[in-house]
Design a protein around this motif. Structure first.
Motif: not given
Length: 334
Positions: A21, A38-39, A74, A77-80, A85, A116, A143, A173
């Motif tokens: 990731c 990155f994604g 970018p 990334r708080y979804d990792l 993270g 996160q 997030a 968001s």
């Protein structure tokens, strides 16, 4: 002297054994730039993002004496997964500290944390400060969660305890209210406003009175919204005194405008009229020069619009450099 308090960097590379990731920076044939993957992000990063000497050349060309360097947004990334993270944050922070060590008088670095996991993020601040970083960058939402929510209060309280300033960068968001084409324009303005407002209405500003925090792009639409909040607090127009009995939601604490004037704001608002409003409403002691360089080109020379306002010399000096050192909490160079 001029300090650019809103400038970005990217690491040149990432570990070969990094988690799947993690971002990647791939070479581009015949080019000194590298491609950030990155994604869904595909971004051509010029070498000025990661080469210290190229940054110094760019500073000299624009009349910049020092940059406050923060990770390219970018990367926030708080979804990792929280552990990944944290690993990513530590890699970026190490690179930032190394780049800034190349010339500490010209570069000051802010790190990043995995918000996160607010507890892990708070725990990381001491190590960042020990590594020579001067502050931390966070996104305007975590997030989709407001930064003014109670679950993030411990993080802000720890930053206040450590005397560690925070830079809030507006980030989109999840929303279906505006098309994707508005993500870099109107959505960024909305996000900045929501972030600043949430710290006041959620109680963080009251509970962390000594926290130093700045917002990218003057917190978007927030400076136009806070007078309305002030009216609902006081019941009067134009900050008249004394506060009348008919105040809608008056209390004995600081007013919304008092809280707003504790924050710092960068001046990247693209219009002299907007800058004049910020100076008048928020005060020249609350403003910092910002450029978003090199993600966006600087004015040439830096601060050109600001200098066109005809401000008194001491006011101009506050905005171009004194305020930056106050925000950072360090003494300016002799």
């Amino acid at each position: 002297m001029l300090v650019d308090a809103h400038a970005h960097l990217l690491p040149r590379d990432y570990p070969e054994d990094a988690p799947e990731c993690f971002p990647r920076m791939e070479a581009i044939d015949g080019d000194t730039a590298r491609m950030l993957l990155f994604g869904a992000v595909r971004f051509r990063a010029r070498d000025v993002f990661f080469e210290a000497e190229r940054r110094l050349e760019a500073q000299d060309a624009s009349g910049v004496d020092m940059e406050v360097l923060t990770p390219m947004p970018p990367l926030l990334r708080y979804d990792l997964p929280a552990a990944d993270g944290l690993s990513l944050a530590r890699h970026v922070n190490e690179f930032t500290a190394t780049l800034c060590a190349h010339d500490p008088l010209r570069f000051t670095g802010f790190g990043m944390v995995p918000l996160q996991d607010p507890d892990a993020a708070a725990a990381e601040l001491s190590a960042m400060k020990d590594a020579g970083l001067r502050g931390v960058e966070i996104a305007s939402n975590i997030a989709g969660s407001s930064i003014g929510e109670e679950k993030f209060l411990g993080f802000f309280a720890e930053a206040e305890r450590l005397d560690f300033p925070i830079f809030v960068h507006a980030m989109p968001s999840p929303t279906d209210r505006l098309p994707a084409s508005a993500m870099g324009t109107y959505v960024v303005g909305l996000e900045g406003a929501l972030a600043a407002a949430s710290l006041i209405t959620g109680g963080t500003a009251a509970k962390c009175p000594d926290l130093r925090i700045s917002f990218s792009h003057a917190a978007g639409g927030f400076p136009l919204m806070v007078p309305r909040h002030q009216y609902f607090w006081s019941g009067v127009w134009n900050e008249e005194t004394p506060v009348p009995e008919r105040a809608v939601a008056h209390d004995d604490g600081p007013s919304p405008m008092d809280y707003a004037r504790r924050f710092y704001y960068d001046t990247m608002v693209f219009d002299a009229r907007a800058l004049r409003y910020l100076v008048d409403l928020l005060g020249p002691d609350r403003l910092l020069v910002g450029s978003d360089f090199p993600a966006m080109p600087r004015e040439e020379p830096a601060g050109k619009t600001l200098r066109s306002l005809g401000l008194p010399e001491d006011t101009l000096a506050d905005i171009t450099w004194h305020n930056a050192f106050r925000f950072l909490g360090i003494d300016p160079p002799r």
